[in-house]
Write an enzyme that holds these catalytic residues in place. Structure first.
Site, short mmCIF file in Angstrom:
data_model
loop_
_atom_site.label_atom_id
_atom_site.label_comp_id
_atom_site.label_asym_id
_atom_site.label_seq_id
_atom_site.Cartn_x
_atom_site.Cartn_y
_atom_site.Cartn_z
N ARG A 150 28.67 42.19 102.56
CA ARG A 150 27.46 42.35 103.36
C ARG A 150 27.88 42.84 104.75
NH1 ARG A 150 27.29 37.34 100.77
NH2 ARG A 150 25.58 37.09 99.26
N LYS A 174 27.42 33.57 102.74
CA LYS A 174 26.30 32.72 103.11
C LYS A 174 26.61 31.27 102.77
CE LYS A 174 22.69 36.21 102.34
NZ LYS A 174 21.49 36.53 101.54
N HIS A 246 22.10 47.48 102.65
CA HIS A 246 22.70 46.96 101.42
C HIS A 246 23.11 48.05 100.44
CE1 HIS A 246 22.69 42.75 101.95
NE2 HIS A 246 22.33 42.39 100.74
N ARG A 249 26.66 48.00 99.08
CA ARG A 249 26.82 46.79 98.25
C ARG A 249 26.21 47.02 96.86
NH1 ARG A 249 27.85 41.25 98.70
NH2 ARG A 249 26.22 39.86 97.94
N HIS A 272 27.50 36.32 94.87
CA HIS A 272 26.17 35.89 94.49
C HIS A 272 26.21 34.44 94.02
CE1 HIS A 272 24.84 40.29 93.57
NE2 HIS A 272 24.62 39.95 94.83
N TYR A 281 21.59 44.52 88.35
CA TYR A 281 22.33 45.77 88.34
C TYR A 281 22.64 46.25 86.93
CZ TYR A 281 22.87 44.74 93.27
OH TYR A 281 22.61 44.46 94.58
#
Length: 307
Positions: A150, A174, A246, A249, A272, A281
């Site tokens: 990110r 995160k 993004h 990414r 993730h 995806y």
């Protein structure tokens, strides 16, 4: 209090105690007016008579009929209704919050727009020049595409987070979830050029920082400045309409899956929390496979050997 009075008290609460924006209040009033009409049609004389099935039926009605609402609009209406019931329960006007467990409608998954490999090459080539800022921006974009980081993770890198010998980098994700991911040779070369030929000059303008990517004043590069660098490269490459923070990414995930990587590996690489996020995806990849199938398979083109 009848339902209309409770709704007015709730809106007053949002205005005075919560300081909600005027647009939010207008939207909530519209949604609650619609909800009260729904309850009136059911013969409910007060919120105490409402059942969970009534709220669920309201959401279903919003999504059907001659003018159905989008899932996002129906979800917003449900948020207003849940707020109303929560307010009434908190103030002791009803004995139960019947809207609490009603789930919003599922939103259709939006497939992320990605670039093909040639377009990524164009984007990376959109950073021109050998000045300190150009070298930094080239290193930034190469890192983003190489690692799937990110933008916030990339600008959060310190010099010591990169291990050129092991060809890895430590990304701080995160929720304090760190991960070590591999770095490709082109990205390592771009970062090395930046560290040797550009970072020292930028560092002299600041007070000293361990940050890898520096701004023109010698401080840590911000997310906004990184986004502007990406946008400038996209403009130069003629890709600005399809590039977002993004984008690279998304490209990493799609290109890896198309190349044969398994979903779990891509999940770990991108950090993730759930594999469900990564699986979106796979739909992009399936679409690409379907296109190839449709243009190359004899039976898909309506010809070929009979069974």
């Amino acid at each position: 209090m009848d339902t209309g009075e409770v709704a007015e008290a709730f809106l007053h609460h949002l205005t005075v105690e919560r300081g909600s924006a005027a647009n939010t209040l207008r939207a909530y009033r519209t949604d609650l007016d619609r909800y009260l009409r729904h309850l009136d049609a059911l013969g409910r004389r007060g919120l105490g008579e409402v059942r969970e099935a009534d709220v669920t039926g309201f959401v279903a009605a919003l999504r059907s009929g001659p003018s159905p609402l989008a899932a996002s609009s129906a979800g917003r209406a449900l948020a207003a209704v849940r707020g109303l019931h929560r307010f009434a329960h908190r103030d002791g006007l009803v004995t139960d919050d019947v809207a609490r467990a009603v789930a919003p409608p599922d939103r259709p998954a939006r497939l992320p727009r990605t670039l093909d490999v040639d377009e990524v090459e164009q984007l990376l080539a959109g950073v021109v020049g050998d000045g300190p800022v150009a070298l930094r921006d080239r290193a930034l974009l190469e890192l983003l595409y190489s690692t799937g980081a990110r933008i916030s993770e990339a600008v959060g890198l310190d010099v010591d987070d990169l291990d050129p010998a092991a060809r890895t980098v430590l990304l701080r994700g995160k929720g304090g979830k760190d991960r070590i991911v591999p770095v490709g040779r082109p990205a390592l070369a771009a970062v090395d050029a930046y560290r040797v030929r550009a970072r020292p000059a930028l560092a002299t303008r600041g007070r000293g920082t361990p940050a890898l990517l520096l701004n023109a004043r010698g401080g840590r590069l911000s997310r906004q400045s990184a986004w502007h660098a990406l946008r400038a490269a996209a403009d130069a490459a003629g890709l600005s309409a399809v590039v977002s923070p993004h984008t690279l990414r998304h490209c990493v995930a799609t290109h890896l899956l198309a190349g044969g990587a398994d979903v779990r590996t891509v999940q770990e690489l991108l950090g993730h929390a759930s594999v469900t996020t990564t699986q979106i995806y796979t739909h992009v990849t399936v679409d690409a496979l379907r296109e190839v199938y449709a243009t190359t398979h004899p039976r898909a083109r309506g010809r070929g050997l009979t069974p």
